[in-house]
Scaffold this motif. Structure first.
Motif, short mmCIF file in Angstrom:
data_model
loop_
_atom_site.label_atom_id
_atom_site.label_comp_id
_atom_site.label_asym_id
_atom_site.label_seq_id
_atom_site.Cartn_x
_atom_site.Cartn_y
_atom_site.Cartn_z
N UNK A 187 -11.40 5.96 -6.66
CA UNK A 187 -10.05 5.39 -6.79
C UNK A 187 -9.07 6.46 -6.35
N UNK A 188 -8.03 6.00 -5.64
CA UNK A 188 -7.04 6.95 -5.12
C UNK A 188 -5.64 6.44 -5.40
N UNK A 189 -4.70 7.37 -5.55
CA UNK A 189 -3.30 6.94 -5.61
C UNK A 189 -2.89 6.64 -4.18
N UNK A 190 -2.24 5.46 -3.98
CA UNK A 190 -2.00 5.05 -2.59
C UNK A 190 -0.54 4.61 -2.32
N UNK A 191 0.42 5.21 -3.02
CA UNK A 191 1.84 5.15 -2.63
C UNK A 191 2.56 3.84 -2.99
N UNK A 192 3.80 3.74 -2.51
CA UNK A 192 4.70 2.66 -2.95
C UNK A 192 4.68 1.46 -2.01
N UNK A 193 4.28 0.29 -2.50
CA UNK A 193 4.28 -0.89 -1.64
C UNK A 193 5.68 -1.31 -1.19
N UNK A 194 6.72 -1.02 -1.99
CA UNK A 194 8.07 -1.41 -1.57
C UNK A 194 8.57 -0.55 -0.41
N UNK A 195 8.39 0.75 -0.53
CA UNK A 195 8.97 1.65 0.46
C UNK A 195 8.03 1.98 1.61
N UNK A 196 6.72 1.86 1.39
CA UNK A 196 5.76 2.31 2.41
C UNK A 196 4.63 1.31 2.59
N UNK A 197 4.98 0.05 2.76
CA UNK A 197 3.94 -0.98 2.82
C UNK A 197 2.95 -0.76 3.98
N UNK A 198 3.49 -0.30 5.11
CA UNK A 198 2.58 -0.06 6.25
C UNK A 198 1.58 1.05 5.95
N UNK A 199 2.07 2.08 5.26
CA UNK A 199 1.18 3.18 4.87
C UNK A 199 0.14 2.69 3.87
N UNK A 200 0.59 1.94 2.87
CA UNK A 200 -0.33 1.40 1.85
C UNK A 200 -1.42 0.58 2.55
N UNK A 201 -1.00 -0.24 3.50
CA UNK A 201 -1.93 -1.09 4.24
C UNK A 201 -2.92 -0.25 5.06
N UNK A 202 -2.39 0.80 5.70
CA UNK A 202 -3.24 1.65 6.54
C UNK A 202 -4.32 2.35 5.68
N UNK A 203 -3.89 2.85 4.53
CA UNK A 203 -4.86 3.54 3.64
C UNK A 203 -5.91 2.53 3.16
#
Ligand code: SPD
Length: 278
Positions: A187-203
């Protein structure tokens, strides 16, 4: 004169806290480390100016990054925390009744030392805990030294800029996979869906390429960007949504419950839609 600290969370938004005083400031070989005493959140740890943890809301993050995967695995005996030098994830891992060995691999010794001094309630497992093995080392190198070894690996990193960037790559998740046993979970911390949805999706897509069961879950963390935070679980065998309530140990918690374990995987539509796009 009033003192305020602002973390600029995006180019257009910040979180601002009233500060009583600065307790500690230094630049380690890896990063700038600050400890502030804030009025709202108690003591606050900043790494390179970004909020990592606070006394008042740390329990949300640490219970959720640790207890969700630990309770998805039927027998999580050997657990690794990569990063997490404040000790909060390690505290959660060591108090789980099934865990026998909890290894922490943190690259920056000064984070460990500063947190032992200023955050004793978070850092308590970093010293003298019989289950804990504390390594000051690079997590990427460490997992290559222990193939097929861990039941659960937690990636408690800083944000994916600078030193932590390598902890979000496809190649890294492949190494994590190899360091897990045949039914292991990460399990990993994977950032903010509001501010960084593209990053969340990429991870998420990186983890999904490696693990047959990949699921994103959410928690509400007031001091993290947007207050809504994501974690992604990658599992070789077990599905976190199939966990039976009766199998979750009865332990004192402040955020995590058997109901939260299930509910955290129910995603708002905009996040679900984003994860479904290629
Ligand atoms: N933007 C903040 C993300 C920080 C995630 N890691 C925090 C470490 C706490 N153990």
């Amino acid at each position: 004169m009033e003192l305020w600290y602002t973390e600029k969370q995006t180019d257009n938004v910040g979180i601002t806290c009233k500060v009583n005083r600065t307790l500690h400031t230094e630049t380690s070989p890896f990063q700038r480390i600050d400890v502030l005493e804030t009025k709202q959140f108690g003591r606050m740890l900043l790494l390179d100016g970004l909020v990592m943890t606070t006394e008042k809301d740390e329990f949300v993050y640490h219970e959720m990054i640790a207890q969700v995967p630990l309770n998805t695995h039927p027998d999580p005996q050997r657990v690794l925390v990569i990063g997490g030098g404040d000790g909060g994830s390690l505290r959660e891992v060591t108090r789980h009744p099934k865990v026998r060995q909890a290894t922490l691999c943190e690259i920056d010794a000064r984070v460990i030392e500063v947190c032992q001094e200023y955050f004793p309630a978070i850092a308590n497992a970093l010293r003298g805990n019989p289950k804990a093995e504390i390594l000051v080392a690079d997590g990427i190198a460490h997992i290559q030294e222990r193939p097929h070894y861990y039941d659960v690996i937690l990636i408690d990193s800083t944000d994916p800029i600078g030193a932590a960037e390598g902890l979000f790559t496809l190649d890294f998740y492949r190494q994590v996979y190899k360091s897990l046993k045949e039914d292991g979970i990460m399990a990993a911390q994977t950032e903010s869906p509001f501010y960084d949805l593209n990053l969340v999706r990429k991870i998420y897509k990186n983890i999904e390429q490696v693990f047959p069961v990949t699921k994103l879950y959410l928690a509400s963390i007031p001091t993290y960007p947007s207050g809504l935070w994501s974690f992604t679980l990658g599992s070789k065998r077990y599905d976190p949504e199939q966990v039976k309530e009766a199998d979750i140990p009865d332990m004192p918690m402040q955020y995590y419950t058997a109901q939260i374990h299930k509910a955290a995987f129910n995603l708002p539509k905009f996040i679900d839609d984003a994860l479904k796009t290629l």
